[in-house]
Design an enzyme around this catalytic site. Structure first.
Site, mmCIF file in Angstrom:
data_model
loop_
_atom_site.group_PDB
_atom_site.id
_atom_site.type_symbol
_atom_site.label_atom_id
_atom_site.label_comp_id
_atom_site.label_asym_id
_atom_site.label_seq_id
_atom_site.Cartn_x
_atom_site.Cartn_y
_atom_site.Cartn_z
ATOM 1 N N HIS A 80 4.041 22.518 22.280
ATOM 2 C CA HIS A 80 4.798 23.648 22.525
ATOM 3 C C HIS A 80 4.137 24.816 21.234
ATOM 4 O O HIS A 80 4.096 25.708 21.284
ATOM 5 C CB HIS A 80 5.943 23.844 22.701
ATOM 6 C CG HIS A 80 6.846 22.339 23.323
ATOM 7 N ND1 HIS A 80 7.288 23.074 24.161
ATOM 8 C CD2 HIS A 80 6.938 21.056 23.353
ATOM 9 C CE1 HIS A 80 7.444 21.962 25.273
ATOM 10 N NE2 HIS A 80 7.137 20.601 24.476
ATOM 11 N N ALA A 81 4.216 24.392 20.415
ATOM 12 C CA ALA A 81 3.630 25.238 18.971
ATOM 13 C C ALA A 81 1.785 25.602 19.650
ATOM 14 O O ALA A 81 1.836 26.670 18.836
ATOM 15 C CB ALA A 81 3.954 24.465 18.210
ATOM 16 N N GLN A 82 1.317 24.914 19.736
ATOM 17 C CA GLN A 82 -0.748 24.909 19.617
ATOM 18 C C GLN A 82 -0.512 26.711 20.182
ATOM 19 O O GLN A 82 -1.005 27.183 19.241
ATOM 20 C CB GLN A 82 -1.363 24.484 21.096
ATOM 21 C CG GLN A 82 -1.009 23.022 20.835
ATOM 22 C CD GLN A 82 -2.293 22.219 21.485
ATOM 23 O OE1 GLN A 82 -2.781 22.874 22.023
ATOM 24 N NE2 GLN A 82 -2.110 20.816 21.749
ATOM 25 N N PRO A 135 10.298 26.814 25.856
ATOM 26 C CA PRO A 135 10.755 25.847 24.746
ATOM 27 C C PRO A 135 12.484 26.098 24.964
ATOM 28 O O PRO A 135 12.579 27.324 25.057
ATOM 29 C CB PRO A 135 9.723 25.919 23.404
ATOM 30 C CG PRO A 135 8.536 26.581 24.235
ATOM 31 C CD PRO A 135 9.179 27.898 25.464
ATOM 32 N N HIS A 178 -2.899 26.595 28.487
ATOM 33 C CA HIS A 178 -2.107 27.949 27.074
ATOM 34 C C HIS A 178 -2.582 28.110 25.589
ATOM 35 O O HIS A 178 -2.853 29.079 24.931
ATOM 36 C CB HIS A 178 -0.513 28.170 27.175
ATOM 37 C CG HIS A 178 -0.033 27.903 28.480
ATOM 38 N ND1 HIS A 178 0.567 27.355 29.095
ATOM 39 C CD2 HIS A 178 0.777 28.783 27.715
ATOM 40 C CE1 HIS A 178 1.496 27.272 30.365
ATOM 41 N NE2 HIS A 178 1.224 28.411 29.982
#
Length: 342
Positions: free
Chosen positions: A290-292, A130, A316
């Site tokens: 991107h936050a998971q 990120p 991820h």
């Protein structure tokens, strides 16, 4: 705790993420860990500089004892002490991602015994991670749902291949994290973004990236993307990129981004970021890709039950769940368990 938990670093994502999550949770929970087969499937197996700097940063924060903490090592043993507040420095000495340094250190700082200041150096806008702007504009808002926060000051931009970026982050610890339920997104309020160029690149590229993103998001309302050129004192080297973010009526924060490469079409860079955000919006997700994986860690540490609605579950994210469940199942931590509906 004298027992050491063995974690296979080659499973699932098989890269630096297993290290970051394992080391963070080791420091927070006081669990000694041994990570083996580090990056076994990569072209250059073992610890790279980026991973080692993150581990060393957390080790300093908790006065950990380590074995195998060197470049190229395929096994590391990490025995944590108590997490302490204070002022800590980490420098990748490359364009290695500052955001990834923050990912490994931020959860630890939140459970330190006093306030933490992190001075982090490396790449602020890097591939395969990120962009630092995402961490500030999007992930910070997600973190607030857990009852935690941080303050960030971007002092200098650093890009591939030189790096040289500098970010200062200040974190006040929390007594505990709140459980969250992120399943109702509501309607999107607006989409905002920044399209930037730096160094000797012409500002025209920033406008082209913004135009490409706007065309791809033409069906959305209230799209506002600011195009600008970074000050040479802030960002002396060449780079171009775009960061998009949006908020919803229920308080969800979502984002996407893309970086230009030599020879790439600027409008395509903007479109790529917009397509990523548009796909997240169409999925109805309350977390973007991107936050998971980051959020899984905070859910596991939070009090009570947490749940979230996502689109496609990334590799991820599955890796984050695997690490959290491995630790929970091995040591029977009450209130520390990620399951599939998280």
């Amino acid at each position: 705790m004298s027992q050491i938990l063995d974690i296979d670093g080659s499973v699932l994502e098989g890269g630096g993420q297993i290290l970051r999550i394992s080391i963070s949770l080791s420091a927070i929970l006081g669990i000694p860990v041994r990570v083996c087969n580090i990056r076994a499937g990569r072209s250059k197996p073992g610890l790279a500089a980026q991973h080692l700097k993150g581990i060393q940063l957390v080790a300093t924060m908790c006065q950990a004892k380590m074995k195998g903490a060197n470049i190229g090592s395929t096994e590391i043993e990490f025995i944590p002490g108590k997490l302490r507040g204070g002022h800590y420095l980490a420098d990748t000495q490359t364009a290695g991602s500052i955001s990834l340094l923050l990912q490994v250190a931020l959860p630890c700082a939140l459970f330190a015994d006093s306030a933490v200041t992190l001075d982090l150096r490396g790449g602020t806008n890097a591939d395969m991670a990120p962009q630092i702007d995402y961490m500030e504009r999007v992930f910070r808002n997600v973190l607030k749902r857990f009852g935690a926060d941080f303050n960030m000051n971007i002092l200098r931009r650093g890009y591939f291949p030189k790096g040289g970026g500098h970010v200062r982050v200040k974190i006040n610890p929390v007594r505990s994290l709140n459980g969250v339920c992120l399943t109702e997104r509501g309607h999107i309020l607006d989409i905002t973004g920044t399209s930037f160029v730096a160094g000797t690149l012409p500002i025209k590229l920033a406008y082209l990236m913004a135009d490409g993103a706007k065309r791809e998001l033409s069906s959305e309302h209230n799209v506002n993307i600011h195009s600008y050129k970074e000050d040479r004192h802030m960002a002396p080297d060449n780079c171009n990129g775009i960061i998009l973010s949006c908020s919803s009526s229920s308080g969800c924060a979502l984002g996407a981004g893309a970086l230009g490469r030599r020879g790439s079409d600027a409008a395509d860079v903007g479109r790529a970021a917009a397509v990523e955000l548009r796909d997240t919006l169409r999925s109805g997700a309350c977390l973007d890709p991107h936050a998971q994986d980051q959020v899984i860690v905070y859910m596991a540490l939070a009090e009570g039950r947490s749940c979230a609605r996502v689109g496609d579950v990334t590799l991820h994210t599955r890796t984050a769940i695997f690490i959290c469940e491995t630790i929970a199942n091995s040591f029977n931590y009450n209130g520390f368990l990620c399951n599939d509906n998280a």
